[in-house]
Design a protein around this motif. Sequence first.
Motif, mmCIF file in Angstrom:
data_model
loop_
_atom_site.group_PDB
_atom_site.id
_atom_site.type_symbol
_atom_site.label_atom_id
_atom_site.label_comp_id
_atom_site.label_asym_id
_atom_site.label_seq_id
_atom_site.Cartn_x
_atom_site.Cartn_y
_atom_site.Cartn_z
ATOM 1 N N VAL A 59 0.859 -1.177 0.000
ATOM 2 C CA VAL A 59 0.000 0.000 0.000
ATOM 3 C C VAL A 59 0.900 1.233 0.000
ATOM 4 N N PHE A 60 0.635 2.148 -0.917
ATOM 5 C CA PHE A 60 1.439 3.367 -1.036
ATOM 6 C C PHE A 60 0.555 4.567 -0.697
ATOM 7 N N GLU A 61 1.110 5.460 0.112
ATOM 8 C CA GLU A 61 0.325 6.599 0.577
ATOM 9 C C GLU A 61 1.126 7.883 0.472
ATOM 10 N N ASP A 62 0.448 8.924 0.030
ATOM 11 C CA ASP A 62 1.010 10.275 0.017
ATOM 12 C C ASP A 62 -0.025 11.169 0.694
ATOM 13 N N GLN A 63 0.168 11.379 1.987
ATOM 14 C CA GLN A 63 -0.837 12.107 2.756
ATOM 15 C C GLN A 63 -0.973 13.554 2.303
ATOM 16 N N SER A 64 0.123 14.149 1.848
ATOM 17 C CA SER A 64 0.062 15.553 1.446
ATOM 18 C C SER A 64 -0.823 15.764 0.222
ATOM 19 N N ASN A 65 -0.958 14.735 -0.603
ATOM 20 C CA ASN A 65 -1.801 14.833 -1.795
ATOM 21 C C ASN A 65 -3.050 13.954 -1.697
ATOM 22 N N ASP A 66 -3.288 13.411 -0.488
ATOM 23 C CA ASP A 66 -4.464 12.574 -0.234
ATOM 24 C C ASP A 66 -4.548 11.417 -1.235
ATOM 25 N N ILE A 67 -3.432 10.684 -1.363
ATOM 26 C CA ILE A 67 -3.360 9.561 -2.292
ATOM 27 C C ILE A 67 -3.128 8.275 -1.512
ATOM 28 N N LEU A 68 -3.913 7.253 -1.794
ATOM 29 C CA LEU A 68 -3.743 5.921 -1.227
ATOM 30 C C LEU A 68 -3.891 4.930 -2.378
ATOM 31 N N VAL A 69 -2.832 4.193 -2.673
ATOM 32 C CA VAL A 69 -2.811 3.323 -3.848
ATOM 33 C C VAL A 69 -2.545 1.892 -3.400
ATOM 34 N N SER A 70 -3.401 0.972 -3.811
ATOM 35 C CA SER A 70 -3.282 -0.435 -3.439
ATOM 36 C C SER A 70 -3.657 -1.314 -4.628
ATOM 37 N N PRO A 71 -3.042 -2.497 -4.755
ATOM 38 C CA PRO A 71 -3.418 -3.419 -5.833
ATOM 39 C C PRO A 71 -4.760 -4.106 -5.609
ATOM 40 N N GLU A 72 -5.347 -3.901 -4.441
ATOM 41 C CA GLU A 72 -6.640 -4.511 -4.146
ATOM 42 C C GLU A 72 -7.752 -3.548 -4.554
ATOM 43 N N ALA A 73 -8.751 -4.053 -5.233
ATOM 44 C CA ALA A 73 -9.857 -3.209 -5.683
ATOM 45 C C ALA A 73 -10.565 -2.577 -4.496
ATOM 46 N N THR A 74 -10.923 -1.309 -4.634
ATOM 47 C CA THR A 74 -11.644 -0.621 -3.579
ATOM 48 C C THR A 74 -13.080 -1.127 -3.498
ATOM 49 N N SER A 75 -13.672 -0.969 -2.335
ATOM 50 C CA SER A 75 -15.046 -1.418 -2.127
ATOM 51 C C SER A 75 -15.988 -0.724 -3.100
ATOM 52 N N GLY A 76 -16.828 -1.502 -3.752
ATOM 53 C CA GLY A 76 -17.806 -0.944 -4.677
ATOM 54 C C GLY A 76 -17.325 -0.783 -6.101
ATOM 55 N N LEU A 77 -16.036 -1.060 -6.357
ATOM 56 C CA LEU A 77 -15.531 -0.937 -7.717
ATOM 57 C C LEU A 77 -16.121 -2.045 -8.588
ATOM 58 N N LEU A 78 -16.643 -1.675 -9.746
ATOM 59 C CA LEU A 78 -17.297 -2.626 -10.646
ATOM 60 C C LEU A 78 -16.532 -2.751 -11.954
ATOM 61 N N PRO A 79 -16.606 -3.917 -12.599
ATOM 62 C CA PRO A 79 -15.982 -4.057 -13.919
ATOM 63 C C PRO A 79 -16.476 -2.974 -14.872
#
Length: 224
Positions: free
Chosen positions: A98-118
Amino acid sequence: MSFRRYTGLSPLRVSKDAKYSVTAGGAIRLEYRESARVRYLLTTELHPRLAEMVNDVKREVNGAEGGAFYINEFRYVLVPDGEGGPCFWAGQFDETLVFEDQSNDILVSPEATSGLLPGDEWLGPHVGIPYVLVAGGTDVRWEKVDGRRREIVLLSDFHGASAARQLGMRLARHKGTSGGRVFINERAEFFSRIDEGQDSRYIYLGALDEDPWFLPPEGFENED
């Protein structure tokens, strides 16, 4: 040399944002492309064991630490040889980066976020293992290269034409029936790049879930 070549699919000639890397300081780095014009260099220092796994290979193969690596859908850590040949297998890594940049409000993960649809835009990392969706959505394939020998490996070789077509059609529903490259990442999430003129974006194609998939190559799956 104690490290073995990986006999499954090794990514070759991929863009900078389609791989992870270890920095000189031992952090894990991701080049995250938010858009065609905006990119971030994100790092995490929470996985020293992973950095050491990669560096063990780098020291033996290249004589220096740091550099690119991948984690495939079997959670295997793959380290390029630097010469365009098959990757070296560095071991298995079951944690989630999980990669985070708090100053730019970025959170990046290889796991799909809740509610993400094809069909939704994929905002996760572009790091993934590239397979090819066969035109018409009838199958999924990859090419095994051994020197001058090239072999097409089909999903239907493992599970039959009907099961391969079922997954292929699910991916084609949003990728398109013309087929092309699709990626699967370490969390078994599918995504694909969609080119739109001079711009491109990535869309989510769904998770592998219980669908049949290629088997890991023999001799790697039970090792630590």
